[in-house]
Design a protein around this motif. Sequence first.
Motif, PDB file in Angstrom:
ATOM      1  N   ALA A  28       0.812  -1.218   0.000  1.00 57.67           N
ATOM      2  CA  ALA A  28       0.000   0.000   0.000  1.00 57.67           C
ATOM      3  C   ALA A  28       0.844   1.266   0.000  1.00 57.67           C
ATOM      4  N   TRP A  31       1.325   2.891  -3.311  1.00 59.33           N
ATOM      5  CA  TRP A  31       0.213   3.710  -3.810  1.00 59.33           C
ATOM      6  C   TRP A  31       0.166   5.059  -3.101  1.00 59.33           C
ATOM      7  N   PHE A  34       2.795   7.147  -4.741  1.00 60.89           N
ATOM      8  CA  PHE A  34       2.297   7.583  -6.047  1.00 60.89           C
ATOM      9  C   PHE A  34       1.309   8.736  -5.889  1.00 60.89           C
ATOM     10  N   PHE A  35       0.464   8.673  -4.865  1.00 64.41           N
ATOM     11  CA  PHE A  35      -0.476   9.762  -4.591  1.00 64.41           C
ATOM     12  C   PHE A  35       0.271  11.057  -4.283  1.00 64.41           C
ATOM     13  N   LEU A 131       4.020   4.835 -10.441  1.00 66.59           N
ATOM     14  CA  LEU A 131       2.818   4.042 -10.732  1.00 66.59           C
ATOM     15  C   LEU A 131       3.178   2.579 -10.974  1.00 66.59           C
ATOM     16  N   ALA A 134       3.945   0.787  -7.765  1.00 69.85           N
ATOM     17  CA  ALA A 134       2.707   0.512  -7.017  1.00 69.85           C
ATOM     18  C   ALA A 134       1.956  -0.671  -7.632  1.00 69.85           C
ATOM     19  N   VAL A 135       1.873  -0.700  -8.947  1.00 68.43           N
ATOM     20  CA  VAL A 135       1.218  -1.830  -9.630  1.00 68.43           C
ATOM     21  C   VAL A 135       1.990  -3.119  -9.363  1.00 68.43           C
ATOM     22  N   THR A 138       1.205  -4.659  -6.027  1.00 67.43           N
ATOM     23  CA  THR A 138      -0.127  -5.281  -6.028  1.00 67.43           C
ATOM     24  C   THR A 138      -0.118  -6.595  -6.795  1.00 67.43           C
ATOM     25  N   GLY A 190      -3.333  -1.635   3.257  1.00 71.01           N
ATOM     26  CA  GLY A 190      -3.669  -0.218   3.283  1.00 71.01           C
ATOM     27  C   GLY A 190      -3.731   0.328   4.692  1.00 71.01           C
TER      28      GLY A 190
END
Length: 467
Positions: A28, A31, A34-35, A131, A134-135, A138, A190
């Motif tokens: 998490a 991500w 990335f945010f 990105l 992050a991918v 996951t 998360g």
Amino acid sequence: MLDTLVLSRMQFAANISFHILFPTITIALGWIIFFFKLRFDQTDNPVWMRAYRFWVKVFALTFALGVVSGITMSFQFGTNWPGFMERVGNIAGPLLGYEVLTAFFLEATFLGIMLFGIKRVPSRVHTFSALVVAVGTTLSAFWILALNSWMQTPAGYEIRDGVVHATDWLAVIFNPSFPYRLTHMLIASGLTAAFFVAGLSAYRILKGDRKQAPRLALKTGLVLAAILTPLQIFVGDLHGLNTFEHQPQKIAAMEGVWETERGAPLLLFAIPDEKARTNHLEIALPKMASLILTHELDGEIRGLNEFEGNHPPVKPLFFGFRLMVGVGVLMLLVSWVGCYQLYRRGELPRWLLKTVLAMTFSGWVATLAGWYVTEMGRQPWLVSGVLRTAEAVTPVAPANVGFSLLLYLTVYAVLLWAYIHTLKVMALKSVKVEEFETAEPAAGGSLTNLPGAHQPPAGESAQGGNP
């Protein structure tokens, strides 16, 4: 003296317990990073870049320990559990290989750009790298959870000459419990990362860091946790219903239900007694277990006595499940109170900052408790209905396994201390760093003297403070 089976299970438990601490954060955290980068690109506010650059370093440290511990864990399939790969290697091997090929390489490659390419590549390329990482995290979770879920609820296979072969890879991957386990784990990550970010940011603020970046990260973590906690409760209910359907003996152990009954109570507390096959000191809510698991007050729950000799140990599941739920309730309370304080006051009082700091690694506690319930709940099977744990263990002497277990525990204790100590040093160092540095990259990829050229837009501060 402990035998090879018990020692090997202890050793694998030690390895997976240490390893899972780090992917649970990075899945998490990728991500969240990335945010941060995306918000910097959108607003050109250098506070987002400051938050991004700090947390990229934390991500890299965490990722490195996850890789190292993952390698030693995979070795044990050969050293401690040769029967596992001999019997189900046709399923496990490809899924583990897909994880390396499609996820690990992505993370490792593009993480290098995130760490060292910020002044060498255009901003869009850098954002794209964030990105992809992050991918990648996951995707890694996808493949590992596909294998783990298949071990819980195997599908799409046949057995030929005692060896498992895949007959339908889609059924293998998307087995009955996979969607629930994957979703549950992603949200758990998360929550782990949210409190990790919020807790470390609270530590910086408590140490006198009055800059905007830690306040922004604190707000991000608390808001994310406030959103994900109720969502996790909902997904957990769906996951429980799926487990109730496919692994009723696990549910019976989690709920401490010995006899099949309708209108089973929800035990808030009890002391299960496997010898007497009963519970002591029960504190119960009438009919609530049946309502939660069947959505009917008089729904039937199958008891452990229907699975005598073929069910998991009761105490670890019973208390592990309640520990996980208890931590989840604390997460809900702390995140909602924190968001309320941010909304009303724009900042957290000191007592609440200390509470958030104490919750920094709460996600680890909940995740480990949940994994113990999941993995011990499959016993005495390694692959449910296909391969028993005792059938896969190594013939190596107990003394050898015990010695390697001691070495693992020693190394992991040192590494865990070093990791937490390094986080502390990084946080304290960041307290002394200026809010903005010269040569900080702007959104367009150019280098700008930010102290004179960029001031944070009004309203961007997480808690309303000045740099």
